[in-house]
Design an enzyme around this catalytic site. Structure first.
Site, PDB file in Angstrom:
ATOM      1  CG  HIS A  73      -2.028  -1.062   1.363  1.00  0.00           C
ATOM      2  ND1 HIS A  73      -3.158  -0.812   0.604  1.00  0.00           N
ATOM      3  CD2 HIS A  73      -1.957  -2.356   1.525  1.00  0.00           C
ATOM      4  CE1 HIS A  73      -3.987  -1.835   0.621  1.00  0.00           C
ATOM      5  NE2 HIS A  73      -3.208  -2.819   1.295  1.00  0.00           N
ATOM      6  NE  ARG A  94      -9.188  -1.201   1.566  1.00  0.00           N
ATOM      7  CZ  ARG A  94      -9.671  -2.160   0.612  1.00  0.00           C
ATOM      8  NH1 ARG A  94      -8.384  -2.801   0.057  1.00  0.00           N
ATOM      9  NH2 ARG A  94     -10.670  -1.750  -0.266  1.00  0.00           N
ATOM     10  CB  THR A  95      -7.033   2.089   8.343  1.00  0.00           C
ATOM     11  OG1 THR A  95      -6.216   3.140   8.314  1.00  0.00           O
ATOM     12  CG2 THR A  95      -6.928   1.497   9.837  1.00  0.00           C
ATOM     13  CG  HIS A  96      -6.564  -3.942   6.209  1.00  0.00           C
ATOM     14  ND1 HIS A  96      -5.219  -2.936   5.771  1.00  0.00           N
ATOM     15  CD2 HIS A  96      -6.693  -4.483   5.149  1.00  0.00           C
ATOM     16  CE1 HIS A  96      -5.059  -3.240   4.518  1.00  0.00           C
ATOM     17  NE2 HIS A  96      -6.037  -4.327   3.806  1.00  0.00           N
ATOM     18  CD  GLU A 195      -9.843 -16.544   5.251  1.00  0.00           C
ATOM     19  OE1 GLU A 195      -9.270 -16.824   4.354  1.00  0.00           O
ATOM     20  OE2 GLU A 195     -10.184 -15.430   5.739  1.00  0.00           O
ATOM     21  CB  SER A 214     -10.276  -4.701   2.983  1.00  0.00           C
ATOM     22  OG  SER A 214     -10.370  -5.078   1.612  1.00  0.00           O
ATOM     23  CG  ASN A 237      -4.648 -16.174  -1.528  1.00  0.00           C
ATOM     24  OD1 ASN A 237      -4.845 -15.168  -1.667  1.00  0.00           O
ATOM     25  ND2 ASN A 237      -5.418 -17.223  -0.785  1.00  0.00           N
TER      26      ASN A 237
HETATM   27  I1  8IG Z   1      -4.639 -11.136  -0.992  1.00  0.00           I
HETATM   28  O1  8IG Z   1      -7.142 -16.075   1.164  1.00  0.00           O
HETATM   29  C1  8IG Z   1      -5.544 -12.326   0.181  1.00  0.00           C
HETATM   30  N1  8IG Z   1      -6.312 -11.561   1.453  1.00  0.00           N
HETATM   31  N2  8IG Z   1      -9.075 -13.696   4.497  1.00  0.00           N
HETATM   32  N3  8IG Z   1      -8.064 -14.923   2.718  1.00  0.00           N
HETATM   33  C2  8IG Z   1      -8.320 -13.781   3.530  1.00  0.00           C
HETATM   34  N4  8IG Z   1      -7.884 -12.605   2.959  1.00  0.00           N
HETATM   35  C3  8IG Z   1      -6.970 -12.692   1.983  1.00  0.00           C
HETATM   36  C4  8IG Z   1      -6.757 -13.837   1.442  1.00  0.00           C
HETATM   37  C5  8IG Z   1      -7.211 -14.990   1.856  1.00  0.00           C
HETATM   38  N5  8IG Z   1      -5.799 -13.775   0.558  1.00  0.00           N
END
Ligand code: 8IG
Length: 281
Positions: A73, A94-96, A195, A214, A237
């Protein structure tokens, strides 16, 4: 009287957004930004392709903003001149929610964009894909979300309708630009851990197809502020358990880098189409 602060719960967050929008107008010389974009992982290159850069403002110089702590970012707010005399505000800061600094900080950029005049909020992110045919590097339109953060940016008894939150009209414009764009339901988890495979299985069972950290909270704030939302995920991914190997942030950044040029071009064409539509309205 003290400067309004996001930390002061007696002060409405819009008071700080007004300060921020005024600072942006002053620093950029642009009195109104018509479209705002938040660029997530993999989308960073898009800014310079949208149009002519008018000004780049470090986020920490705008009230309520701070430097992003997330690699990938930029930590800047950029004003860009589009066709038709319109202007875009590109938010690279961005603030997560997982940063634990409160949901007001998470949605401050969206509220600032609304005060700055934006009618359209484009929210982009890097995310995990649940559909196995979405290879890393695939952009997907967000058609709806499931908010699993147990938080809301809305304060008090503010009941906001979220039907068609991710504008069908804007998704239509995006698909005119690229008819191959797929759509999916974004599930926002708190993070910052990815996860478990069981959580991904749950997300799929409840109707999700994209997992991320987000966007959903930001989209709600955008709707509260009366903006139309366009959401897009870059699948960097496959979500845990969908792919057989463990997830790494390096892998995520690499997939983002690889897709970045293509995505930047796609986003620039979509923004141009949205701008043409706004200019005609
Ligand atoms: I880039 O696989 C990214 N952000 N929760 N899971 C979650 N957030 C993500 C992932 C993911 N890949």
């Amino acid at each position: 009287m003290a400067e309004p602060s996001l930390d002061d719960l007696e002060t409405p967050p819009t008071a700080v957004a007004e300060l921020a929008a005024a600072a942006l107008a002053e620093r950029t010389g642009v009195v109104r930004h018509d479209i705002a974009l938040t660029l997530g992982s993999g989308w960073g290159e898009a800014a310079e392709r949208l149009g002519r850069t008018v000004a780049v403002v470090p986020a920490e110089e705008v009230p309520g903003f701070t430097r992003s702590g997330v690699p990938g970012h930029s930590g800047t707010l950029t004003s860009i001149e589009l066709e038709h005399g319109l202007h875009a505000l590109v938010i690279g800061a961005r603030t997560h929610f997982y940063e634990g600094r409160g949901v007001r900080r998470v949605v401050h950029s969206v509220r600032t964009a609304a005060v700055a005049g934006a009618r359209v909020m484009v929210l982009t992110n890097g995310a995990g894909g649940i559909r196995p045919h979405w290879k890393p590097g695939t952009p997907v339109l967000i058609e709806d979300h499931i908010n699993l953060t147990a938080a809301s940016p809305l304060e008090g008894a503010t009941f906001v309708d979220l039907t068609d939150l991710y504008s069908r009209r804007l998704r239509g414009i995006a698909r005119q630009v690229d008819p191959t764009l797929d759509e999916g339901v974004y599930v926002q988890f708190r993070g910052p851990h990815y996860e478990t495979p069981a959580e991904v299985a749950m997300a799929r069972t409840i109707g999700g197809s994209i997992v991320g950290m987000s966007t959903a909270l930001e989209a709600i704030a955008a709707r509260e502020a009366g903006m139309e939302v366009l959401g897009m995920s870059l699948i960097t991914n496959l979500a845990a358990g969908i792919q057989s190997t463990p997830l790494s942030h390096a892998e995520v950044l690499a997939a983002g880098k690889e897709a970045e040029g293509r995505l930047a071009d796609l986003l620039a064409r979509i923004v141009a189409a949205v701008a043409t539509d706004l200019a005609a309205a």
